[in-house]
Design a protein around this motif. Structure first.
Motif, mmCIF file in Angstrom:
data_model
loop_
_atom_site.group_PDB
_atom_site.id
_atom_site.type_symbol
_atom_site.label_atom_id
_atom_site.label_comp_id
_atom_site.label_asym_id
_atom_site.label_seq_id
_atom_site.Cartn_x
_atom_site.Cartn_y
_atom_site.Cartn_z
ATOM 1 N N LYS A 357 -26.395 27.407 -31.550
ATOM 2 C CA LYS A 357 -25.451 26.516 -32.228
ATOM 3 C C LYS A 357 -26.161 25.309 -32.830
ATOM 4 O O LYS A 357 -25.821 24.864 -33.930
ATOM 5 C CB LYS A 357 -24.382 26.043 -31.232
ATOM 6 C CG LYS A 357 -23.388 25.049 -31.816
ATOM 7 C CD LYS A 357 -22.388 24.605 -30.757
ATOM 8 C CE LYS A 357 -21.426 23.565 -31.305
ATOM 9 N NZ LYS A 357 -20.470 23.099 -30.266
ATOM 10 N N TYR A 358 -27.155 24.792 -32.128
ATOM 11 C CA TYR A 358 -27.778 23.541 -32.537
ATOM 12 C C TYR A 358 -28.963 23.723 -33.502
ATOM 13 O O TYR A 358 -29.249 22.834 -34.296
ATOM 14 C CB TYR A 358 -28.243 22.762 -31.301
ATOM 15 C CG TYR A 358 -27.127 22.483 -30.327
ATOM 16 C CD1 TYR A 358 -25.893 21.988 -30.767
ATOM 17 C CD2 TYR A 358 -27.271 22.736 -28.966
ATOM 18 C CE1 TYR A 358 -24.867 21.739 -29.872
ATOM 19 C CE2 TYR A 358 -26.250 22.482 -28.071
ATOM 20 C CZ TYR A 358 -25.043 21.991 -28.529
ATOM 21 O OH TYR A 358 -24.023 21.754 -27.653
ATOM 22 N N TYR A 359 -29.635 24.875 -33.411
ATOM 23 C CA TYR A 359 -30.813 25.088 -34.276
ATOM 24 C C TYR A 359 -31.073 26.588 -34.401
ATOM 25 O O TYR A 359 -31.847 27.169 -33.652
ATOM 26 C CB TYR A 359 -32.036 24.362 -33.687
ATOM 27 C CG TYR A 359 -33.275 24.432 -34.549
ATOM 28 C CD1 TYR A 359 -33.209 24.274 -35.942
ATOM 29 C CD2 TYR A 359 -34.523 24.642 -33.974
ATOM 30 C CE1 TYR A 359 -34.361 24.335 -36.716
ATOM 31 C CE2 TYR A 359 -35.677 24.697 -34.748
ATOM 32 C CZ TYR A 359 -35.584 24.552 -36.125
ATOM 33 O OH TYR A 359 -36.715 24.619 -36.907
ATOM 34 N N LYS A 360 -30.436 27.209 -35.361
ATOM 35 C CA LYS A 360 -30.464 28.670 -35.482
ATOM 36 C C LYS A 360 -31.862 29.217 -35.750
ATOM 37 O O LYS A 360 -32.267 30.226 -35.177
ATOM 38 C CB LYS A 360 -29.502 29.123 -36.595
ATOM 39 C CG LYS A 360 -28.044 28.989 -36.243
ATOM 40 C CD LYS A 360 -27.153 29.527 -37.351
ATOM 41 C CE LYS A 360 -25.690 29.507 -36.944
ATOM 42 N NZ LYS A 360 -25.203 28.164 -36.613
ATOM 43 N N ALA A 361 -32.613 28.565 -36.639
ATOM 44 C CA ALA A 361 -33.954 29.056 -36.967
ATOM 45 C C ALA A 361 -34.842 29.075 -35.730
ATOM 46 O O ALA A 361 -35.600 30.028 -35.504
ATOM 47 C CB ALA A 361 -34.577 28.179 -38.050
ATOM 48 N N GLY A 362 -34.748 28.035 -34.919
ATOM 49 C CA GLY A 362 -35.538 27.973 -33.693
ATOM 50 C C GLY A 362 -35.043 28.949 -32.644
ATOM 51 O O GLY A 362 -35.842 29.510 -31.883
ATOM 52 N N ALA A 363 -33.738 29.182 -32.593
ATOM 53 C CA ALA A 363 -33.182 30.120 -31.621
ATOM 54 C C ALA A 363 -33.658 31.541 -31.891
ATOM 55 O O ALA A 363 -33.960 32.296 -30.961
ATOM 56 C CB ALA A 363 -31.655 30.061 -31.665
ATOM 57 N N VAL A 364 -33.752 31.897 -33.170
ATOM 58 C CA VAL A 364 -34.265 33.229 -33.522
ATOM 59 C C VAL A 364 -35.729 33.346 -33.105
ATOM 60 O O VAL A 364 -36.165 34.388 -32.596
ATOM 61 C CB VAL A 364 -34.088 33.502 -35.029
ATOM 62 C CG1 VAL A 364 -34.764 34.808 -35.417
ATOM 63 C CG2 VAL A 364 -32.615 33.537 -35.393
ATOM 64 N N VAL A 365 -36.503 32.279 -33.304
ATOM 65 C CA VAL A 365 -37.900 32.277 -32.861
ATOM 66 C C VAL A 365 -37.977 32.489 -31.354
ATOM 67 O O VAL A 365 -38.787 33.290 -30.861
ATOM 68 C CB VAL A 365 -38.599 30.951 -33.231
ATOM 69 C CG1 VAL A 365 -39.940 30.817 -32.496
ATOM 70 C CG2 VAL A 365 -38.840 30.871 -34.724
ATOM 71 N N LEU A 366 -37.122 31.778 -30.609
ATOM 72 C CA LEU A 366 -37.129 31.892 -29.155
ATOM 73 C C LEU A 366 -36.779 33.310 -28.720
ATOM 74 O O LEU A 366 -37.405 33.866 -27.806
ATOM 75 C CB LEU A 366 -36.152 30.886 -28.546
ATOM 76 C CG LEU A 366 -36.154 30.775 -27.018
ATOM 77 C CD1 LEU A 366 -37.544 30.431 -26.499
ATOM 78 C CD2 LEU A 366 -35.137 29.729 -26.566
ATOM 79 N N LEU A 367 -35.799 33.913 -29.373
ATOM 80 C CA LEU A 367 -35.418 35.286 -29.043
ATOM 81 C C LEU A 367 -36.544 36.265 -29.374
ATOM 82 O O LEU A 367 -36.897 37.130 -28.556
ATOM 83 C CB LEU A 367 -34.144 35.668 -29.807
ATOM 84 C CG LEU A 367 -33.585 37.070 -29.544
ATOM 85 C CD1 LEU A 367 -33.255 37.248 -28.063
ATOM 86 C CD2 LEU A 367 -32.346 37.325 -30.397
ATOM 87 N N LEU A 368 -37.129 36.133 -30.570
ATOM 88 C CA LEU A 368 -38.242 37.003 -30.956
ATOM 89 C C LEU A 368 -39.460 36.759 -30.057
ATOM 90 O O LEU A 368 -40.185 37.703 -29.712
ATOM 91 C CB LEU A 368 -38.623 36.764 -32.417
ATOM 92 C CG LEU A 368 -37.604 37.205 -33.474
ATOM 93 C CD1 LEU A 368 -38.091 36.825 -34.861
ATOM 94 C CD2 LEU A 368 -37.350 38.706 -33.391
ATOM 95 N N GLY A 369 -39.676 35.499 -29.694
ATOM 96 C CA GLY A 369 -40.797 35.168 -28.814
ATOM 97 C C GLY A 369 -40.619 35.780 -27.434
ATOM 98 O O GLY A 369 -41.583 36.257 -26.826
ATOM 99 N N PHE A 370 -39.381 35.772 -26.932
ATOM 100 C CA PHE A 370 -39.094 36.411 -25.639
ATOM 101 C C PHE A 370 -39.367 37.910 -25.711
ATOM 102 O O PHE A 370 -40.012 38.487 -24.823
ATOM 103 C CB PHE A 370 -37.643 36.151 -25.248
ATOM 104 C CG PHE A 370 -37.135 37.057 -24.159
ATOM 105 C CD1 PHE A 370 -37.590 36.918 -22.859
ATOM 106 C CD2 PHE A 370 -36.217 38.060 -24.450
ATOM 107 C CE1 PHE A 370 -37.134 37.769 -21.850
ATOM 108 C CE2 PHE A 370 -35.753 38.907 -23.456
ATOM 109 C CZ PHE A 370 -36.214 38.763 -22.158
#
Length: 476
Positions: A357-370
């Motif tokens: 919700k707060y930072y979509k571009a970073g959330a996708v990075v976190l998901l891909l990084g996981f």
């Protein structure tokens, strides 16, 4: 010639950064260093096998490590700049010291990769300790002081272990009538070395390098260091500095591989690797400090790398591939943590949530990084882990293979529980009006690094494959 110019220029830039207070000049120096490092990576590739200053000889393994270092350094310096800009507490002095220490660390790592003499390698490993200590203490608070003292204390012990191991190795050389301690000479005369002194040398040197690589028994120093250091610096500690430990162990293991003690050395490495993965599994299910979670994920991967090395066969190729891919994946997650901290102002998973919700571009990075860090397809690490499992299977290490698979399942569960909490679960308490607006472009470097790891695993260029194959020949 080129190595001497690189080393002298790097030290000059480092000194200018520390003593100069002008902002524009400092950032210009940082850019110049990034260009210098990239240029030196190209120079090393062109001059592969050429000895310079007597003690430095870039071989395939060293060139792979320098290339990985250069690729990670560019975004590390950029995120270091963003980190300094966003902190009101920074002064011209602290800024210069931060970048000066980063450049000294990167330079020391580069020289450690290509050192052709075990004593010279030891010297540059010690320099990485000093420069990393400055970065760990950057925040100048009690927690940072505690972290740096733990790091210095354990690294002092480790460097002593390596030194004692080198002394034992010299005794083994003396009995064989050999004067040179270059790695080339050690490989050539490994069968003539006294087995008793060689065993002791390997035990001490291997134990000493575990502090840099992040293996049992000295892994704790790296965990605290990555937690206390600023995220851009932690990204270097979690990748290129760990590679220094790998290169040190790999070169000493190559001596054992050419002697009758290879099987004994494999047993030592297997024990350390399994215990390291076990420790990572235990802590990944309990720790709620997000930076420490990333740090424990790193030691899990180093355990897998050592499993591949000890299993032999295709496992050696997989070990080198795995550590190169990890060099790109883990910094991407640490760079993203900079943005996570700006949103939540906390390292605790309990204070995080709704990152999508707060930072979509970073959330996708976190998901891909996981996905990448847990080696799930299409992660590049999936390929290297599969090859490591193949090596264990072909080596009839069935019990070890089953135990590792169970431990990795626990790690994925513990890591995933925390990541999905950060991504989707609403935080317990947060003031949404204070959440900063972060540009999606700040996450671009992480996308590039993660995609690079996938590309090198699934569609590697011929030069990349041949460099790993040449590195494997040091052992086979």
């Amino acid at each position: 010639m080129g190595t001497g110019i690189f080393l002298a220029t790097s030290l000059l830039i480092c000194g200018l950064l520390i003593y100069n207070k002008n902002t524009r000049i400092n950032y210009t120096l940082v850019i110049l260093y990034a260009l210098l490092l990239v240029g030196y990576g190209v120079y090393s590739f062109v001059n592969k096998g050429v000895t310079e200053l007597y003690y430095f000889q870039p071989d395939s393994l060293g060139i792979l490590m320098i290339a990985s270092l250069a690729i990670v350094t560019v975004p590390a310096l950029w995120h270091g700049y963003r980190y300094i800009v966003n902190r009101k507490e920074e002064t011209p002095g602290s800024r210069g010291l931060f970048f000066g220490a980063m450049i000294l660390l990167i330079t020391a790592c580069s020289m450690a990769y290509i050192s052709n003499h075990i004593a010279v390698n030891w010297i540059f490993v010690e320099i990485t300790t000093l420069s990393a200590s400055v970065l760990i203490y950057h925040h100048r608070n009690m927690r940072a002081l505690e972290g740096v003292w733990k790091y210095v204390f354990l690294c002092a012990i480790s460097i002593t272990f390596i030194y004692v191991g080198i002394l034992f190795l010299s005794l083994s050389l003396k009995q064989a009538g050999i004067d040179s301690m270059t790695f080339e000479s050690l490989y050539e005369h490994s069968s003539q070395l006294n087995p008793f002194w060689l065993k002791l040398a390997f035990l001490f040197i291997f134990t000493g390098f575990t502090v840099k690589l992040g293996l049992v028994p000295m892994y704790t120093a790296g965990i605290d260091a990555k937690d206390k250091a600023p995220a851009p610096a932690a990204a270097l500690l979690a990748s290129v500095l760990m590679n220094v430990g790998f290169v040190g162990i790999y070169r000493v293991y190559a001596i054992m591989a050419h002697s009758e003690l290879k099987g004994w050395a494999n047993t030592v490495i297997l024990i350390a690797a399994i215990l390291t993965i076990f420790v990572a599994a235990v802590y990944m299910t309990r720790v709620k400090n997000f930076k420490r979670i990333l740090a424990y994920s790193g030691i899990e991967h180093m355990g897998l790398v050592m499993l591949g090395l000890a299993a032999g066969g295709v496992g050696v190729y997989a070990a080198i591939l795995h550590i190169v891919l990890h060099t790109f994946v883990k910094p991407g997650l640490f760079f993203q943590f900079s943005m996570i901290y700006r949103v939540y102002e906390s390292k605790s998973v309990y204070d995080m949530g709704n990152y999508f919700k707060y930072y979509k571009a970073g959330a996708v990075v976190l998901l891909l990084g996981f996905i990448s860090a847990t080696a799930m397809p299409p992660s590049g690490l999936f390929i290297s882990e599969l090859m490591i499992f193949q090596a264990l299977f072909e080596g009839h290490h069935f019990v070890i293979l089953m135990a590792v698979l169970i431990l990795l399942t626990i790690i994925i569960w513990g890591f995933g529980t925390n990541v999905f909490k950060v991504l989707f679960t609403p935080p317990v308490k947060i003031n949404e009006s204070r959440i900063p607006k972060i540009s999606p472009w700040e996450s671009m470097s992480q996308y590039v690094l993660l995609l690079l790891a996938i590309w090198l695993a699934y569609a590697p260029p011929y030069e990349f494959i041949s460099m790993i194959e040449e590195s494997v020949k040091l052992i086979h």
